[in-house]
Each structure stands twice: as C-alpha cells, then as structure tokens.
Design a protein around this motif. Structure first.
Motif, short mmCIF file in Angstrom:
data_model
loop_
_atom_site.label_atom_id
_atom_site.label_comp_id
_atom_site.label_asym_id
_atom_site.label_seq_id
_atom_site.Cartn_x
_atom_site.Cartn_y
_atom_site.Cartn_z
N UNK A 128 2.04 -0.87 9.28
CA UNK A 128 3.15 0.09 9.27
C UNK A 128 4.29 -0.41 8.40
N UNK A 129 4.62 -1.69 8.51
CA UNK A 129 5.71 -2.25 7.69
C UNK A 129 5.37 -2.18 6.21
N UNK A 130 4.14 -2.50 5.86
CA UNK A 130 3.74 -2.47 4.46
C UNK A 130 3.78 -1.04 3.91
N UNK A 131 3.24 -0.10 4.66
CA UNK A 131 3.20 1.28 4.18
C UNK A 131 4.60 1.91 4.11
N UNK A 132 5.51 1.48 4.97
CA UNK A 132 6.88 1.99 4.90
C UNK A 132 7.60 1.54 3.64
N UNK A 133 7.25 0.36 3.13
CA UNK A 133 7.89 -0.16 1.91
C UNK A 133 7.15 0.22 0.64
N UNK A 134 5.99 0.82 0.78
CA UNK A 134 5.12 1.01 -0.38
C UNK A 134 5.73 1.97 -1.40
N UNK A 135 6.31 3.08 -0.96
CA UNK A 135 6.86 4.06 -1.90
C UNK A 135 7.98 3.46 -2.73
N UNK A 136 8.89 2.71 -2.09
CA UNK A 136 9.99 2.08 -2.83
C UNK A 136 9.45 1.03 -3.80
N UNK A 137 8.47 0.26 -3.35
CA UNK A 137 7.88 -0.77 -4.21
C UNK A 137 7.26 -0.16 -5.46
N UNK A 138 6.52 0.93 -5.30
CA UNK A 138 5.89 1.57 -6.45
C UNK A 138 6.94 2.15 -7.39
N UNK A 139 7.99 2.76 -6.85
CA UNK A 139 9.05 3.30 -7.70
C UNK A 139 9.69 2.21 -8.55
N UNK A 140 9.93 1.06 -7.96
CA UNK A 140 10.51 -0.05 -8.72
C UNK A 140 9.56 -0.54 -9.81
N UNK A 141 8.26 -0.61 -9.48
CA UNK A 141 7.29 -1.00 -10.50
C UNK A 141 7.27 0.00 -11.66
N UNK A 142 7.35 1.28 -11.35
CA UNK A 142 7.32 2.32 -12.39
C UNK A 142 8.52 2.19 -13.32
N UNK A 143 9.69 1.91 -12.75
CA UNK A 143 10.90 1.76 -13.58
C UNK A 143 10.73 0.63 -14.58
N UNK A 144 10.19 -0.50 -14.12
CA UNK A 144 10.01 -1.65 -15.02
C UNK A 144 8.91 -1.36 -16.04
N UNK A 145 7.83 -0.70 -15.62
CA UNK A 145 6.75 -0.37 -16.55
C UNK A 145 7.23 0.62 -17.61
N UNK A 146 8.08 1.55 -17.24
CA UNK A 146 8.63 2.49 -18.22
C UNK A 146 9.53 1.79 -19.23
N UNK A 147 10.13 0.67 -18.82
CA UNK A 147 10.96 -0.10 -19.74
C UNK A 147 10.17 -0.97 -20.69
#
Length: 278
Positions: A128-147
């Motif tokens: 539950x803890x991992x899945x609750x943080x997953x959306x934010x984690x992916x969004x942060x990865x996308x921002x860096x990958x777009x850069x």
C-alpha cells in the motif's frame, strides 16, 4: 475466579523475565545460540536462488514485508515467549479445566500463527505504501526524462532529492532496481522488482519496461501511460468510496442515532403511562 492482584503479579513476573532475557541477549552476544538469533547475515538477494523451494518462497515473503531474517527471528522469539507465558498461567493459577484448555490453545496459537500473521500484515502495508507513492514517483521521473536525462540519472535524482515526498520503501526499491539494471540487465532487474514488491501496479510497469526494450519504445512513453492509468484508478477508487459513503452514513444513523431519538420520545411517554399522577 482469578484475583486481580494475583494476575497482576504473574504478568509482572512474566514481563520481567522477558526483559531480563532480552537484556542478556543484547549483552552476551558471543554465546552461539544468541549470536545465531540476533546476528544473522541480513542481506537478502533474489539473484541467488535457493535449492529449497519453500525456503525461497519464505525469503520472497520476507522481502515483500520489508523484513530481514534477523527481524523475523526476533518476532518469532517474542511470540514463543508470549505464548509460553500464557501457557505457564495454567501451572501457576488454580483455574477451571476449561480455562486451562483455553489458555493452552491461545498460547500455542500465538507461538505458531502470530509471526506469520505479522508478515502478511507487513506485506499488505508495504504494498500500500509503495503504490501510494508510485504516481508521484513516475511524474518526477517523467519530468527528468523530458529534460533529456537518462533513466539511471532520473532514478538517482529522484531518490536523492525526493526523500521528503516519497516513502523510504519505494526509494529503497528504486536504488536496488538501478543497481540490478546496471549489473544484470533490464529483464532481471524488472523481474526482481516485481517479485520483491508484490505489487500488481509495479508488475505491470516492469512488464512494459521489458517490452519497451524488446520493441524499442522509450521508457518515457511507458511511464506516461502508466501514470495516467494509476491516476484514473485512484480517481475510480475515490468515486467508489464516495458512492458508498451515503450507505455507511445511513447505516450509522439507523444503528446509533435513530435508537437514541426513539428513546428520547418513548421513555417520557412510558413514564407518563406508568406514573400518571406525578
């Protein structure tokens, strides 16, 4: 019947005995048995497979629960001591046969079941803890990958700078994934990530990451699609909770509030009927 003072004295003796044992265990770690319990090698790796299938499954459960073998041994020891303490009440206190049998059953249940129930609860809580943080984690990865950053650099940046936003479980899993990705390759890293976490969402992302390497699709597209699906699923869960909220509120009203209102109206009428002259 058991006197309160007697029961309090027995429980005090039991807790003092457990505390004394733990104190001795911490102080005298050079004894072989205590050393074996409290100083095991806690490194858990899914790369090295065990020949014993049962042992391998248990190792996976410990990993998903975020526990080490040392932590489990401590929990098991505490459960045995607690169960033995309850069983010892049969010999200390003068009780009926039914209470003796009940205490023995409770003690044996704590010894044999409590550690594994604890593992299952820790597994569910960690997923539950991992899945609750997953959306934010992916969004942060996308921002860096777009850069223009690579996946390894993105994971490094997020795990270092997002500790106040993300939980430690997902951050630790990301670090392990990056190490295995560099050392063993994409397929092994993704498979182990899904196995360690036990999360269906993580397993889906890992499957798409393996597919992206085979088909040449960028991981950025995979993360974007999965982020949308995770957010849609979260919104659907919120809508389900909101839809069932009225039913829960109505049930609470009928169970607690309505009887109180009826009592406020009925009791005065009953009092007037029973004592009309007052």
């Amino acid at each position: 019947m058991i006197g309160f003072a007697t029961l309090l004295l027995v429980l005090s003796i039991v807790f003092m005995g457990v505390g004394l044992f733990l104190l001795l265990a911490i102080k005298y770690k050079h004894y072989k048995l205590i050393h074996h319990i409290f100083n095991l090698d806690d490194s858990i790796s899914l790369i090295s497979k065990s020949e014993n299938r049962t042992k391998e499954k248990f190792k996976v459960k410990l990993t998903r629960a975020g526990l080490t073998q040392k932590a489990f041994n401590e929990i098991l020891l505490a459960s045995i001591l607690a169960g033995a303490s309850i069983i010892s009440l049969v010999f200390i206190l003068n009780m009926d046969q039914l209470f003796n049998i009940l205490f023995v059953i409770i003690g044996l249940g704590i010894m044999g079941v409590a550690p594994f129930l604890y593992i299952d609860e820790q597994m569910k809580a960690r997923i539950t803890r991992i899945e609750n943080d997953l959306a934010i984690f992916i969004d942060l990865l996308i921002i860096i990958l777009e850069g223009g950053g690579g996946l390894n650099n993105a994971i490094d940046k997020v795990t270092q700078d997002a500790t106040d936003v993300l939980g430690k479980d997902l951050i630790e899993e990301s670090k392990i994934f990056k190490y295995e990705f560099i050392t063993y390759g994409n397929e092994v890293a993704c498979t182990n990530l899904a196995t360690r976490t036990g999360s269906e969402a993580i397993a889906t992302i890992a499957g798409f990451m393996r597919l992206s390497e085979e088909t040449g699709i960028g991981v950025k597209s995979v993360f974007e699609n999965q982020a949308v699906e995770i957010k849609q699923e979260e919104m659907l869960n919120i809508e389900k909770k909101a839809a069932t909220m009225n039913i829960k509120i109505t049930f609470i009203m009928f169970l607690f509030i309505l009887p109180a209102i009826i009592a406020m109206m009925v009791f005065p009428m009953a009092a007037d009927a029973l004592m009309p002259g007052f």
